[in-house]
Design a protein around this motif. Structure first.
Motif, PDB file in Angstrom:
ATOM      1  N   GLN A   1      -4.037  -4.869   9.621  1.00 44.20           N
ATOM      2  CA  GLN A   1      -4.040  -3.428   9.893  1.00 44.20           C
ATOM      3  C   GLN A   1      -3.732  -3.127  11.356  1.00 44.20           C
ATOM      4  O   GLN A   1      -2.961  -2.207  11.659  1.00 44.20           O
TER       5      GLN A   1
ATOM      6  N   HIS B   1      -0.048  -3.641  11.903  1.00 44.11           N
ATOM      7  CA  HIS B   1       0.748  -2.574  11.293  1.00 44.11           C
ATOM      8  C   HIS B   1       0.727  -1.321  12.169  1.00 44.11           C
ATOM      9  O   HIS B   1       1.742  -0.623  12.305  1.00 44.11           O
ATOM     10  N   ASN B   2      -0.440  -1.031  12.768  1.00 43.35           N
ATOM     11  CA  ASN B   2      -0.515   0.089  13.708  1.00 43.35           C
ATOM     12  C   ASN B   2       0.396  -0.152  14.905  1.00 43.35           C
ATOM     13  O   ASN B   2       1.097   0.758  15.367  1.00 43.35           O
TER      14      ASN B   2
ATOM     15  N   ARG C   1       3.449  -0.425   2.405  1.00 42.75           N
ATOM     16  CA  ARG C   1       2.706   0.805   2.114  1.00 42.75           C
ATOM     17  C   ARG C   1       2.484   1.628   3.382  1.00 42.75           C
ATOM     18  O   ARG C   1       2.640   2.844   3.377  1.00 42.75           O
ATOM     19  N   ARG C   2       2.143   0.929   4.488  1.00 37.21           N
ATOM     20  CA  ARG C   2       1.895   1.661   5.738  1.00 37.21           C
ATOM     21  C   ARG C   2       3.156   2.375   6.219  1.00 37.21           C
ATOM     22  O   ARG C   2       3.122   3.552   6.619  1.00 37.21           O
TER      23      ARG C   2
ATOM     24  N   HIS D   1       5.713   3.239   4.409  1.00 39.75           N
ATOM     25  CA  HIS D   1       6.010   4.295   3.438  1.00 39.75           C
ATOM     26  C   HIS D   1       5.163   5.529   3.728  1.00 39.75           C
ATOM     27  O   HIS D   1       5.644   6.671   3.636  1.00 39.75           O
ATOM     28  N   GLN D   2       3.906   5.323   4.090  1.00 39.51           N
ATOM     29  CA  GLN D   2       3.029   6.446   4.443  1.00 39.51           C
ATOM     30  C   GLN D   2       3.533   7.185   5.673  1.00 39.51           C
ATOM     31  O   GLN D   2       3.295   8.395   5.817  1.00 39.51           O
ATOM     32  N   GLU D   3       4.220   6.474   6.549  1.00 40.65           N
ATOM     33  CA  GLU D   3       4.781   7.099   7.754  1.00 40.65           C
ATOM     34  C   GLU D   3       6.149   7.725   7.476  1.00 40.65           C
ATOM     35  O   GLU D   3       6.820   8.176   8.414  1.00 40.65           O
ATOM     36  N   ASP D   4       6.571   7.723   6.199  1.00 42.73           N
ATOM     37  CA  ASP D   4       7.826   8.346   5.746  1.00 42.73           C
ATOM     38  C   ASP D   4       9.074   7.543   6.097  1.00 42.73           C
ATOM     39  O   ASP D   4      10.186   8.094   6.097  1.00 42.73           O
TER      40      ASP D   4
ATOM     41  N   GLU E   1       8.797   1.987  -3.811  1.00 45.86           N
ATOM     42  CA  GLU E   1       7.768   2.993  -4.046  1.00 45.86           C
ATOM     43  C   GLU E   1       6.454   2.276  -4.314  1.00 45.86           C
ATOM     44  O   GLU E   1       6.410   1.333  -5.103  1.00 45.86           O
ATOM     45  N   PRO E   2       5.371   2.707  -3.689  1.00 46.69           N
ATOM     46  CA  PRO E   2       4.083   2.046  -3.935  1.00 46.69           C
ATOM     47  C   PRO E   2       3.603   2.317  -5.351  1.00 46.69           C
ATOM     48  O   PRO E   2       3.861   3.390  -5.903  1.00 46.69           O
TER      49      PRO E   2
ATOM     50  N   GLU F   1       1.074   3.304  -8.391  1.00 42.25           N
ATOM     51  CA  GLU F   1      -0.004   4.272  -8.469  1.00 42.25           C
ATOM     52  C   GLU F   1      -1.330   3.573  -8.200  1.00 42.25           C
ATOM     53  O   GLU F   1      -1.503   2.382  -8.474  1.00 42.25           O
TER      54      GLU F   1
END
Length: 336
Positions: free
Chosen positions: A46, A49-50, A82-83, A85-88, A133-134, A136
């Motif tokens: 984590q 990733h940050n 996933r990280r 993807h969350q940041e677009d 795509e992550p 569900e």
């Protein structure tokens, strides 16, 4: 008439980030206009990733300007994918065989993490891999116990083989104890899987639909739902089968080369492996799969070819049932 130019993933993107994924670290290579402009390494956790997100912004590589590409690497890539993807960011997770083939086409001889990251960045920019795509949340949670159960099933087979080959009584007792412990752990996981299914109405409905297919029991249904995800991800049953590694790979050239068709491979093949024993059952008790298998046998196909085709047919049926939301109807799945 010339073919229209192929649309590339570089269209609309200034930067291309390649990530060589390792268990503990991520090797990064950032390209712009075909040149490497920055490299670095961050931990695959984590905090790392940050740091990766901060590093991209320091380079001016915003989500709107940057495509990201990485190899599938035994699930070590999922958290960072996933990280991002969350940041677009537009993220692509690619079968390692595609990267290996691309490296060969580029005559790449250097094999280092840094060189691999640069190659992946170039691949992502030029080859337009599908965006990732992550899964569900419920499907993702279901993956962990079903995958652990599959791993224990493999350990059970190994333990049974060692037991069968042991002659010393003390060694046999040790293997018997180990086998018993593995079986208890499998039972615990199966109970956990059943509880997770019961707690989620949508997952429960999907598994219930799959259980209407002769040859597909609850534990197999759980793997299909967890690994395949929503059927809306795929345009056709053929595409879903290719994703699972159940598309046949033919080897023919001219009139002299006629290789035996083999299954294509995917990074982990969990879904492919999960279909083996259900397909064996379906060849006996599922009228659609049995008719299909009988036709192949009549044409002189080898046993393993028939089983592989039955695995693919069974997954096609699973996809169709999930896509339609209706129980299995053999009339809708002719044995062809």
């Amino acid at each position: 008439m010339e073919d229209p130019p192929r649309r590339s993933s570089s269209d609309g993107f200034t930067f291309s980030l390649g990530i060589d994924v390792g268990k503990t670290s991520l090797e990064l290579a950032l390209r712009s206009e075909g040149d490497i402009i920055a490299r670095t390494t961050v931990p695959n956790d984590q905090e790392g990733h940050n740091a990766l997100v901060d590093w991209l912004f320091e380079q001016g590589a915003s989500p709107k300007e940057t495509c990201v590409c990485m190899e599938a690497s035994g699930d070590f890539e999922k958290a960072v994918a996933r990280r991002l993807h969350q940041e677009d960011y537009r993220v692509s997770v690619v079968n390692p065989r595609r990267i290996k083939g691309y490296a060969s086409s580029q005559l790449q001889r250097t094999k280092t993490d840094s060189a691999d990251a640069a190659l992946v960045a170039r691949f992502g920019r030029r080859e337009d891999p599908r965006p990732w795509e992550p899964p569900e949340a419920a499907e993702s949670r279901l993956q962990e116990p079903t995958r652990a159960r599959q791993a224990l099933q493999k350990e059970k087979t190994r333990a049974q083989n060692r037991l069968d080959g042991a002659e010393d009584e003390a060694v046999r007792r040790a293997h018997e104890n180990l086998l018993g412990e593995i079986e208890r752990q499998i039972q615990d996981l199966e109970e956990e899987i059943e509880e997770q299914i019961e707690e989620d109405p949508e997952i429960n409905d999907q598994c219930s639909l799959l259980e209407t297919i002769p040859g597909t029991r609850l534990q197999t249904a759980a793997i299909v739902v967890g690994e395949l995800g929503s059927p809306e991800r795929f345009e056709s049953a053929r595409q879903a089968a290719a994703y699972a590694g159940l598309a046949p790979r033919h080897r023919e050239s001219g009139t002299s080369v006629r290789g035996t068709p083999r299954m294509s491979k995917v990074p982990d093949g969990r879904l492919r492996r999960a279909m083996y024993f259900p397909a064996m059952t379906a060849l006996r008790f599922n009228s659609a799969v049995k008719a299909f298998g009988d036709r192949l046998k009549e044409r002189g196909k080898e046993t393993m070819v028939v089983i592989g085709a039955a695995m693919r047919k069974l997954l096609h049926i699973c996809y169709g049932v999930l896509k339609s939301g209706r129980p299995f109807d053999p009339s809708l799945h002719p044995g062809t």
